[in-house]
Design a protein around this motif. Structure first.
Motif, PDB file in Angstrom:
ATOM      1  N   PRO A   1       0.794  -1.235   0.000  1.00 47.79           N
ATOM      2  CA  PRO A   1       0.000   0.000   0.000  1.00 47.79           C
ATOM      3  C   PRO A   1       0.826   1.284   0.000  1.00 47.79           C
ATOM      4  O   PRO A   1       0.355   2.316  -0.463  1.00 47.79           O
ATOM      5  N   ASP A   2       2.058   1.236   0.519  1.00 49.69           N
ATOM      6  CA  ASP A   2       2.855   2.464   0.621  1.00 49.69           C
ATOM      7  C   ASP A   2       3.653   2.762  -0.651  1.00 49.69           C
ATOM      8  O   ASP A   2       4.343   3.785  -0.732  1.00 49.69           O
ATOM      9  N   VAL A   3       3.564   1.896  -1.650  1.00 48.32           N
ATOM     10  CA  VAL A   3       4.437   2.025  -2.820  1.00 48.32           C
ATOM     11  C   VAL A   3       4.040   3.180  -3.739  1.00 48.32           C
ATOM     12  O   VAL A   3       4.860   4.050  -4.058  1.00 48.32           O
ATOM     13  N   VAL A   4       2.806   3.211  -4.199  1.00 47.31           N
ATOM     14  CA  VAL A   4       2.391   4.229  -5.163  1.00 47.31           C
ATOM     15  C   VAL A   4       2.571   5.652  -4.620  1.00 47.31           C
ATOM     16  O   VAL A   4       3.129   6.520  -5.316  1.00 47.31           O
ATOM     17  N   PRO A   5       2.134   5.953  -3.382  1.00 51.61           N
ATOM     18  CA  PRO A   5       2.358   7.318  -2.875  1.00 51.61           C
ATOM     19  C   PRO A   5       3.839   7.691  -2.818  1.00 51.61           C
ATOM     20  O   PRO A   5       4.211   8.833  -3.134  1.00 51.61           O
ATOM     21  N   ALA A   6       4.698   6.735  -2.434  1.00 49.35           N
ATOM     22  CA  ALA A   6       6.130   7.027  -2.322  1.00 49.35           C
ATOM     23  C   ALA A   6       6.759   7.235  -3.694  1.00 49.35           C
ATOM     24  O   ALA A   6       7.567   8.157  -3.890  1.00 49.35           O
ATOM     25  N   LEU A   7       6.399   6.401  -4.658  1.00 52.92           N
ATOM     26  CA  LEU A   7       6.939   6.562  -6.008  1.00 52.92           C
ATOM     27  C   LEU A   7       6.506   7.893  -6.602  1.00 52.92           C
ATOM     28  O   LEU A   7       7.294   8.586  -7.265  1.00 52.92           O
ATOM     29  N   THR A   8       5.264   8.247  -6.382  1.00 50.92           N
ATOM     30  CA  THR A   8       4.747   9.524  -6.876  1.00 50.92           C
ATOM     31  C   THR A   8       5.516  10.685  -6.263  1.00 50.92           C
ATOM     32  O   THR A   8       5.896  11.639  -6.954  1.00 50.92           O
ATOM     33  N   ARG A   9       5.768  10.599  -4.958  1.00 49.09           N
ATOM     34  CA  ARG A   9       6.498  11.663  -4.249  1.00 49.09           C
ATOM     35  C   ARG A   9       7.913  11.799  -4.795  1.00 49.09           C
ATOM     36  O   ARG A   9       8.391  12.911  -5.048  1.00 49.09           O
ATOM     37  N   LEU A  10       8.603  10.686  -4.983  1.00 49.79           N
ATOM     38  CA  LEU A  10       9.980  10.720  -5.489  1.00 49.79           C
ATOM     39  C   LEU A  10      10.036  11.230  -6.920  1.00 49.79           C
ATOM     40  O   LEU A  10      10.909  12.026  -7.280  1.00 49.79           O
ATOM     41  N   LYS A  11       9.091  10.783  -7.721  1.00 50.12           N
ATOM     42  CA  LYS A  11       9.064  11.211  -9.123  1.00 50.12           C
ATOM     43  C   LYS A  11       8.789  12.708  -9.229  1.00 50.12           C
ATOM     44  O   LYS A  11       9.433  13.416 -10.012  1.00 50.12           O
ATOM     45  N   ASN A  12       7.850  13.195  -8.424  1.00 49.89           N
ATOM     46  CA  ASN A  12       7.532  14.621  -8.433  1.00 49.89           C
ATOM     47  C   ASN A  12       8.695  15.469  -7.931  1.00 49.89           C
ATOM     48  O   ASN A  12       8.805  16.646  -8.279  1.00 49.89           O
ATOM     49  N   ALA A  13       9.558  14.856  -7.108  1.00 49.02           N
ATOM     50  CA  ALA A  13      10.724  15.570  -6.582  1.00 49.02           C
ATOM     51  C   ALA A  13      11.874  15.592  -7.592  1.00 49.02           C
ATOM     52  O   ALA A  13      12.928  16.178  -7.316  1.00 49.02           O
ATOM     53  N   GLY A  14      11.691  14.918  -8.729  1.00 47.27           N
ATOM     54  CA  GLY A  14      12.687  14.979  -9.787  1.00 47.27           C
ATOM     55  C   GLY A  14      13.653  13.824  -9.859  1.00 47.27           C
ATOM     56  O   GLY A  14      14.602  13.850 -10.656  1.00 47.27           O
ATOM     57  N   HIS A  15      13.433  12.789  -9.059  1.00 44.75           N
ATOM     58  CA  HIS A  15      14.316  11.633  -9.100  1.00 44.75           C
ATOM     59  C   HIS A  15      13.977  10.718 -10.279  1.00 44.75           C
ATOM     60  O   HIS A  15      12.803  10.549 -10.627  1.00 44.75           O
ATOM     61  N   ARG A  16      15.000  10.148 -10.876  1.00 48.34           N
ATOM     62  CA  ARG A  16      14.810   9.114 -11.902  1.00 48.34           C
ATOM     63  C   ARG A  16      14.600   7.790 -11.172  1.00 48.34           C
ATOM     64  O   ARG A  16      15.342   7.449 -10.249  1.00 48.34           O
TER      65      ARG A  16
END
Length: 236
Positions: A99-114
């Motif tokens: 359950p914690d995966v999608v929110p975390a990936l979204t947060r990292l992606k929005n922060a500019g990480h590849r």
């Protein structure tokens, strides 16, 4: 605490880190009468994958997984049928995301990480486990150790990712729920982010590199990485 800028490329392990392997438990409950036998099978699978690499040998991870199930059944004097092997493969292809995966990936992606993945599992036809879990579009690339014929934590596996992306290993931060994986990544020059999901903990032995980041949820891990706020190693 000294801020430490996380490398721009975040490399995710897949099985157990992103995908929930506890959905395999019904198979082990049916076969062994105990769902916790999943952990014994998985430990055997990891042990023998690493043994193959240390011995200069290679067999695809899914083939080793099937063989490890047969071996575990033999140890416990339980029959293992072709249907059991087929069910294992089917369940592994359809493991859901935590359950914690999608929110975390979204947060990292929005922060500019590849974002990329690196898995011991071989390349598979579409739909892949990441496709099935609805995660594929979050990742720029998906890597398999199949390209090196060596399993993690061999340094060549992490080096392959860096070379394919035209970056240095120091530009990578590996996120994994298995300490042996972050140890290997750190030894290869990457940063290591250890996700302490259930059944996983730090090994407090001399010489074991302390993770650059460590958290019990992927959401907390993402925040640490984005803030550049690594964990501090405890005093010996």
């Amino acid at each position: 605490m000294i801020n430490k800028k996380a490398p721009p490329v975040i490399v995710f392990d897949v099985n157990e880190t992103l995908l929930d392997i506890t959905t395999l438990e019904p198979l082990f409950e049916r076969m062994f009468g105990n769902p916790v036998m999943l952990r014994e099978w998985f430990a055997q699978l990891v042990l023998y994958s690493q043994t193959m690499t240390l011995s200069g040998l290679y067999t695809p991870f899914n083939k080793l997984g099937a063989a490890a199930l047969k071996m575990t059944a033999s140890i416990h004097q339980i029959a293992c049928t072709d249907n059991d092997i087929e069910e294992l493969g089917e369940r592994m292809r359809r493991m859901p995301a935590h359950p914690d995966v999608v929110p975390a990936l979204t947060r990292l992606k929005n922060a500019g990480h590849r974002l990329v993945t690196l898995t011991n599992s071989p390349v598979s036809a579409s739909p892949t486990p990441l496709d099935e879990a609805g995660l594929r579009d979050y990742f720029e690339r998906t890597f398999s150790v199949e390209a090196t014929s060596k399993f993690k934590p061999a340094p060549e596996t992490y080096q392959h990712v860096a070379q394919a992306l035209s970056v240095n290993t120091s530009d990578l931060c590996l996120v994994a729920s298995h300490l042996w994986n972050t140890i290997g990544a750190q030894a290869a020059g990457c940063q290591g982010a250890f996700l302490t999901r259930p059944h996983n903990a730090f090994l407090p032995a001399p010489g074991v590199p302390y993770p650059d980041f460590m958290a019990s949820t992927l959401g907390e891990m993402a925040e640490q990485i984005i803030r550049g706020a690594p964990v501090e190693a405890p005093n010996p």
